[in-house]
Design an enzyme around this catalytic site. Structure first.
Site, PDB file in Angstrom:
ATOM      1  N   GLU A  34      -4.759  18.307   9.979  1.00 28.56           N
ATOM      2  CA  GLU A  34      -6.016  19.224   9.064  1.00 28.56           C
ATOM      3  C   GLU A  34      -5.430  20.604   8.215  1.00 28.56           C
ATOM      4  OE1 GLU A  34      -9.993  21.802  10.917  1.00 28.56           O
ATOM      5  OE2 GLU A  34      -8.429  21.378  11.466  1.00 28.56           O
ATOM      6  N   LYS A  48     -15.892  17.166   8.730  1.00 32.00           N
ATOM      7  CA  LYS A  48     -16.341  17.305   9.374  1.00 32.00           C
ATOM      8  C   LYS A  48     -17.263  17.766   9.914  1.00 32.00           C
ATOM      9  CE  LYS A  48     -13.304  20.717  12.762  1.00 32.00           C
ATOM     10  NZ  LYS A  48     -12.647  22.281  12.324  1.00 32.00           N
ATOM     11  N   CYS A  67     -10.086  18.054  14.893  1.00 32.18           N
ATOM     12  CA  CYS A  67     -10.050  19.482  15.074  1.00 32.18           C
ATOM     13  C   CYS A  67     -10.912  19.441  16.557  1.00 32.18           C
ATOM     14  CB  CYS A  67      -9.722  20.371  14.362  1.00 32.18           C
ATOM     15  SG  CYS A  67      -8.448  22.065  15.495  1.00 32.18           S
TER      16      CYS A  67
END
Length: 264
Positions: A43, A117, A152
């Site tokens: 990431e 995300k 994440c």
């Protein structure tokens, strides 16, 4: 047919200039990709996941220099490149909007998937102060089979992964910048997402310290039964493992837990 995968656990420090890191990591990834079918980056590897002050200044459009470089790398090595995420900027009618955006390039260099995300970390701080959350699930047909994308903090939200299973996901690729102080959560949750969804999980973390936050490393590949096939240490490392995608269907057939779901 087995798939040779490599997870690029990049060390990110505040001392290394962004331009130098990008050049170094691209060169390292090109070398590794030449010997693998599929490579995964972590990431926000160009700036560091906790480098909040660098997110907007280093944001690029989806067709910017970083994505073009990743596309060239994929085409040159004939490998699938799961390019981790980068700070994306989109100009709309209300001005610029920033996203933590993951990209996937196929062996021709074509951009075949984009994931923004959904779950932003920060508790009213952190990336949530400079980024907008995405709203769409993203799957891509890769050598692993239908592959769901997550990033994440998404790992803490099982409903995201189950929704992708409902759309056919057999594997998940998860780039991350997961901190050392919560490394036990990282290890448990990655295995949990694999076990409950009977799917492979490729979890590629960063290492090093940036923004004052030590990062855990410990990238891992987990099989559909929750066995850790390979796990990195805390430092910079290339984690290489060979995966048999047919094991997903075999395990789901032998232990059809997903068919016994009562709540959807």
């Amino acid at each position: 047919m087995s798939v040779a995968v490599a997870l690029m656990q990049v060390a990110i420090t505040d001392e290394e200039p962004v331009a130098e890191r990008v050049a170094r990591v691209l060169a390292m990834t090109a070398e590794v990709a030449a010997d693998h079918d599929l490579v995964v980056l972590p990431e926000l590897w160009s700036i560091g996941a906790f480098a909040i002050d660098l997110m907007a200044p280093h944001a690029e459009p989806i067709d910017g220099p970083l994505c073009r470089a990743l596309a060239g790398l994929a085409a040159d090595t004939r490998a699938w490149v799961f390019g981790g995420s980068f700070p994306e900027v989109r100009i709309g009618p209300d001005g610029p909007q920033h996203f933590n955006t993951q990209v996937v390039l196929d062996p021709t260099g074509a951009l075949v998937a984009v994931y923004r995300k959904v779950h932003l970390f920060g508790f009213n701080g952190g990336e949530a102060t400079v980024m907008s959350g995405g709203e769409e699930l993203t799957l891509v047909d890769s050598p692993l089979g239908p592959t769901g994308l997550a990033t994440c903090y998404d790992l803490r939200f099982p409903e995201l992964f189950r929704a992708m299973v409902d759309r056919g996901a057999q594997a998940f690729v998860l780039p991350a910048g997961w901190p050392e102080r919560r490394q036990v959560h990282w290890q448990v949750l990655a295995r949990a997402r694999a076990i409950e969804n009977q799917s492979y999980v490729l979890a590629c973390n960063e290492s090093g310290t940036h923004g004052g936050v030590p990062i855990a490393g410990l990238s891992m590949v987990v099989d559909p039964q929750g066995e850790v096939l390979a796990e990195a240490g805390p430092g910079e490392e290339v984690l290489s493992v060979t995966i048999d995608p047919t094991r997903v269907a075999a395990w789901r057939g032998a232990f059809p837990a997903l068919e016994d779901r009562r709540i959807r």
